[in-house]
Design a protein around this motif. Structure first.
Motif, PDB file in Angstrom:
ATOM      1  N   HIS A 215      -1.487  -4.183  -0.006  1.00 26.28           N
ATOM      2  CA  HIS A 215      -2.632  -4.783  -0.709  1.00 26.28           C
ATOM      3  C   HIS A 215      -3.258  -5.978   0.003  1.00 26.28           C
ATOM      4  O   HIS A 215      -4.280  -6.474  -0.455  1.00 26.28           O
ATOM      5  CB  HIS A 215      -2.200  -5.252  -2.097  1.00 26.28           C
ATOM      6  N   GLU A 239      -3.112   1.504  -0.777  1.00 23.00           N
ATOM      7  CA  GLU A 239      -3.877   0.470  -1.467  1.00 23.00           C
ATOM      8  C   GLU A 239      -4.798  -0.350  -0.546  1.00 23.00           C
ATOM      9  O   GLU A 239      -5.559  -1.182  -1.024  1.00 23.00           O
ATOM     10  CB  GLU A 239      -2.920  -0.469  -2.217  1.00 23.00           C
ATOM     11  N   TRP A 263       1.445   6.126  -1.578  1.00 19.54           N
ATOM     12  CA  TRP A 263       2.717   5.725  -0.984  1.00 19.54           C
ATOM     13  C   TRP A 263       3.796   6.800  -0.989  1.00 19.54           C
ATOM     14  O   TRP A 263       4.573   6.902  -0.038  1.00 19.54           O
ATOM     15  CB  TRP A 263       3.225   4.473  -1.699  1.00 19.54           C
ATOM     16  N   ASN A 282       4.354  -3.713  -1.064  1.00 18.79           N
ATOM     17  CA  ASN A 282       4.802  -2.391  -1.497  1.00 18.79           C
ATOM     18  C   ASN A 282       3.623  -1.437  -1.323  1.00 18.79           C
ATOM     19  O   ASN A 282       2.476  -1.888  -1.244  1.00 18.79           O
ATOM     20  CB  ASN A 282       5.267  -2.432  -2.954  1.00 18.79           C
ATOM     21  N   CYS A 377      -0.999   3.446 -10.823  1.00 15.88           N
ATOM     22  CA  CYS A 377      -0.118   3.748  -9.691  1.00 15.88           C
ATOM     23  C   CYS A 377       0.138   5.245  -9.567  1.00 15.88           C
ATOM     24  O   CYS A 377       0.189   5.956 -10.565  1.00 15.88           O
ATOM     25  CB  CYS A 377       1.250   3.118  -9.915  1.00 15.88           C
ATOM     26  N   ASP A 378       0.400   5.662  -8.349  1.00 20.84           N
ATOM     27  CA  ASP A 378       0.884   7.020  -8.155  1.00 20.84           C
ATOM     28  C   ASP A 378       2.416   6.980  -8.052  1.00 20.84           C
ATOM     29  O   ASP A 378       3.030   5.907  -8.062  1.00 20.84           O
ATOM     30  CB  ASP A 378       0.266   7.650  -6.908  1.00 20.84           C
ATOM     31  N   ALA A 404      -6.544   1.580  -7.924  1.00 20.30           N
ATOM     32  CA  ALA A 404      -5.136   1.653  -7.509  1.00 20.30           C
ATOM     33  C   ALA A 404      -4.826   2.965  -6.790  1.00 20.30           C
ATOM     34  O   ALA A 404      -5.714   3.766  -6.518  1.00 20.30           O
ATOM     35  CB  ALA A 404      -4.191   1.407  -8.667  1.00 20.30           C
ATOM     36  N   CYS A 405      -3.540   3.198  -6.488  1.00 21.01           N
ATOM     37  CA  CYS A 405      -3.229   4.300  -5.573  1.00 21.01           C
ATOM     38  C   CYS A 405      -3.178   5.665  -6.237  1.00 21.01           C
ATOM     39  O   CYS A 405      -3.142   6.686  -5.558  1.00 21.01           O
ATOM     40  CB  CYS A 405      -1.946   4.000  -4.812  1.00 21.01           C
ATOM     41  N   CYS A 430      -5.229  -2.059  -7.494  1.00 21.03           N
ATOM     42  CA  CYS A 430      -4.777  -2.226  -8.884  1.00 21.03           C
ATOM     43  C   CYS A 430      -5.266  -3.544  -9.477  1.00 21.03           C
ATOM     44  O   CYS A 430      -5.694  -3.601 -10.633  1.00 21.03           O
ATOM     45  CB  CYS A 430      -3.259  -2.111  -8.976  1.00 21.03           C
ATOM     46  N   GLU A 464       5.018   0.684 -10.880  1.00 26.41           N
ATOM     47  CA  GLU A 464       5.802  -0.541 -10.675  1.00 26.41           C
ATOM     48  C   GLU A 464       5.300  -1.714 -11.521  1.00 26.41           C
ATOM     49  O   GLU A 464       4.552  -1.523 -12.463  1.00 26.41           O
ATOM     50  CB  GLU A 464       5.936  -0.869  -9.174  1.00 26.41           C
ATOM     51  N   LYS A 466       3.295  -4.282 -11.050  1.00 18.39           N
ATOM     52  CA  LYS A 466       1.903  -4.729 -11.115  1.00 18.39           C
ATOM     53  C   LYS A 466       1.217  -4.020 -12.274  1.00 18.39           C
ATOM     54  O   LYS A 466       0.392  -4.597 -12.973  1.00 18.39           O
ATOM     55  CB  LYS A 466       1.192  -4.429  -9.803  1.00 18.39           C
TER      56      LYS A 466
END
Ligand code: SF4
Ligand code: SF3
Length: 521
Positions: A215, A239, A263, A282, A377-378, A404-405, A430, A464, A466
């Protein structure tokens, strides 16, 4: 070990035994607990000795919390050093030598499940927020309310408080995280300009290149500077994709495109990659042999035996590796998950609000029926196809906002336009959930209604911590009817879940068809 902070936790209950699902070993998990305990002690001592707290104290708090976020640090030596630094700072602050005991993390993990649940929400929320505060801090942006809250939150975790007393702290974490995301937005946009809609190629041009993931835009900026005129191209990953939209970063002609997706695909995507990869945050996964000589970490990200770029940020080892590996011999065409050759990004609050009149008009005329924020998130666990299918099945008169991812599951789809606007708009990372909130609040003002009355639904994926702080922000704003998946957090106890359902009507995702029917009526 005991860890249940992320979505892929073993059996949706907790990772115990020798290693977690993420690859974190028992010893590393225990050290992360010891670090958290040291941070709690530091916060308690800082409360008694507020006059002695310095910027250094603050940096230690941020770095320590950020280190324990999922997929950030697998390096026992680095975590042990961080514990030492934290303990030394605590001693330094404790000038009047008041008695304090090291905080036992078992007090949280073994507590009654509702107390454990609320304390986990605070702790994990603080971990996510620390990452954002750290990025802003590196760009020279601070906010006293945000800084102070890390101490208050950690202190609250150390206290034998009741549910009634902890619950407001949970929501306060979300409220302060909004301030924190606002701060990071200010830091990023004042430093690099307001993002503009940008088409990003997925083709990698021949010749040496570096992949940069995570990030932190500041790392990317410094890397772009250090690779200027060196015949090395830079590609974002995960990200880092939204970086292409920032005018000050776009200026660099060697920032070429995006490599790979989210990721959880890195072990496949980096297999024998003819280029180094720099991890700025991350999500780092256990490194495979086929690319272990080309992984570089920086900031708090660390993995045993990988080269770590220190705070001086001299990327020479990464640059040398790029030249040595030489990249692809020919331009190499990659595609997104659905076969698209480019993706778009850059629809932050500034861009979206600049066409607010058009948007409002289209909603009033009925051309736009509904906004669907499909973001978050993914992850690797099955069930996340829901989000791809959801977007594919969304009707033509809806707009998909994303961030986000998680977006890599559908951001290469061509869904066309509605009312002259692209049907998919990527708002960024994110933390750019802040943009989505700004847009929602502006639309609610324009329509003279509450955010919950808008034709807008949030369909979120989490992985996660975040995502935890962002979810708390949405709740603190009173945003209701959120759909959350792919599974609900293991650390939310049945009573806390009931509270969330009763007060905020949070629903677990079901099937795209059913949820779309519920949302669109
Ligand atoms: Fe398990 Fe997630 Fe903790 Fe890793 S971070 S040990 S996968 S709960
Ligand atoms: Fe992704 Fe790890 Fe959460 Fe910033 S990079 S969203 S998962």
């Amino acid at each position: 070990m005991f860890c249940f902070q992320c979505e892929q936790t073993a059996g949706s209950v907790a990772c115990r035994g020798k290693a977690g699902v993420c690859g974190k070993k028992e010893n590393t998990a225990n050290l992360q607990d010891a670090l958290t305990s040291a941070l709690i002690s530091l916060a308690c001592v800082a409360k008694e000795n507020a006059m002695n707290v310095t910027e250094q104290t603050h940096r230690i708090i941020l770095e320590g919390l950020f280190t324990t976020v999922t997929n950030v640090s697998f390096d026992d030596a680095a975590i042990s050093r961080q514990i030492e630094i934290t303990k030394n700072e605590t001693e330094k602050l404790n000038r009047n030598k008041s008695d304090y005991k090291a905080y036992e993390m078992e007090n949280i993990w073994q507590a009654n499940e509702d107390i454990r649940s609320l304390k986990s929400l605070i702790l994990f929320g603080l971990r996510g927020m620390a990452a954002y505060a750290y990025h802003a801090f590196l760009l020279g942006y601070k906010n006293k309310e945000v800084s102070d809250f890390f101490y208050q939150g950690l202190y609250a975790i150390s206290q034998d408080w009741s549910m009634e007393k902890l619950l407001p702290v949970v929501l306060e974490t979300g409220k302060v995280n909004l301030k924190c995301m606002e701060l990071l937005d200010k830091a990023n946009t004042e430093t690099y300009g307001n993002p503009v809609p940008t088409t990003v190629p997925l083709t990698v041009e021949k010749g040496p290149f570096i992949v940069v993931t995570g990030h932190d835009l500041y790392d990317l900026y410094l890397l772009l500077e250090q690779t200027k005129d060196k015949g090395i191209n830079i590609y974002t990953h995960g990200e880092m994709l939204p970086a292409h939209a920032y005018p000050k970063l776009k200026e660099y002609p060697h920032l070429k495109g995006n490599f790979g997706t989210a990721w959880q695909n890195q072990q496949k995507e980096f297999d024998h990659i003819p280029a180094p990869v720099l991890f700025t945050t991350n999500c780092l996964m256990p490194v495979k042999d086929s690319y272990r000589d080309r992984v570089f970490t920086t900031e708090v990200v660390a993995y045993p035996e990988m080269v770590h770029i220190d705070d001086e940020r001299d990327y020479t080892p990464v640059i040398e590796k790029a030249l040595e590996l030489g990249g692809y011999k020919e331009d190499t065409v990659f595609t997104g998950i659905n076969g698209g050759k480019t993706v778009m990004t850059g629809f932050g609050h500034n861009t979206v609000l600049s066409v607010a009149d058009k948007v409002i008009d289209a909603v009033k005329k009925g051309d736009i029926r509904h906004f669907l924020l499909v973001g978050g998130c993914d992850g690797a666990k099955p069930g996340r196809n829901y989000y791809t299918d959801f977007v594919k099945k969304s009707p033509q008169d809806t707009i998909i906002l994303t961030l986000a991812c998680g977006k890599f599951r559908f951001n290469d789809l061509d869904l066309g336009t509605v009312a002259g606007l692209p049907r998919i708009m990527d708002m960024g990372q994110c933390n750019d959930a802040y943009s989505a909130i700004r847009v929602a609040i502006a639309l609610a003002e324009a329509f003279k209604c509450g955010v919950n009355e808008l034709p807008l639904t949030l369909v979120l994926s989490w992985y996660e911590q975040k995502a935890v702080c962002i979810l708390l922000t949405l709740l603190s704003l009173g945003i209701k009817n959120i759909y959350l998946g792919p599974t609900l957090p293991a650390f939310v106890s049945p009573n806390v879940l009931n509270y969330l359902v009763e007060n905020f009507n949070i629903s677990p995702i079901s099937t795209p068809e059913e949820d779309l029917k519920k949302i669109l009526g």
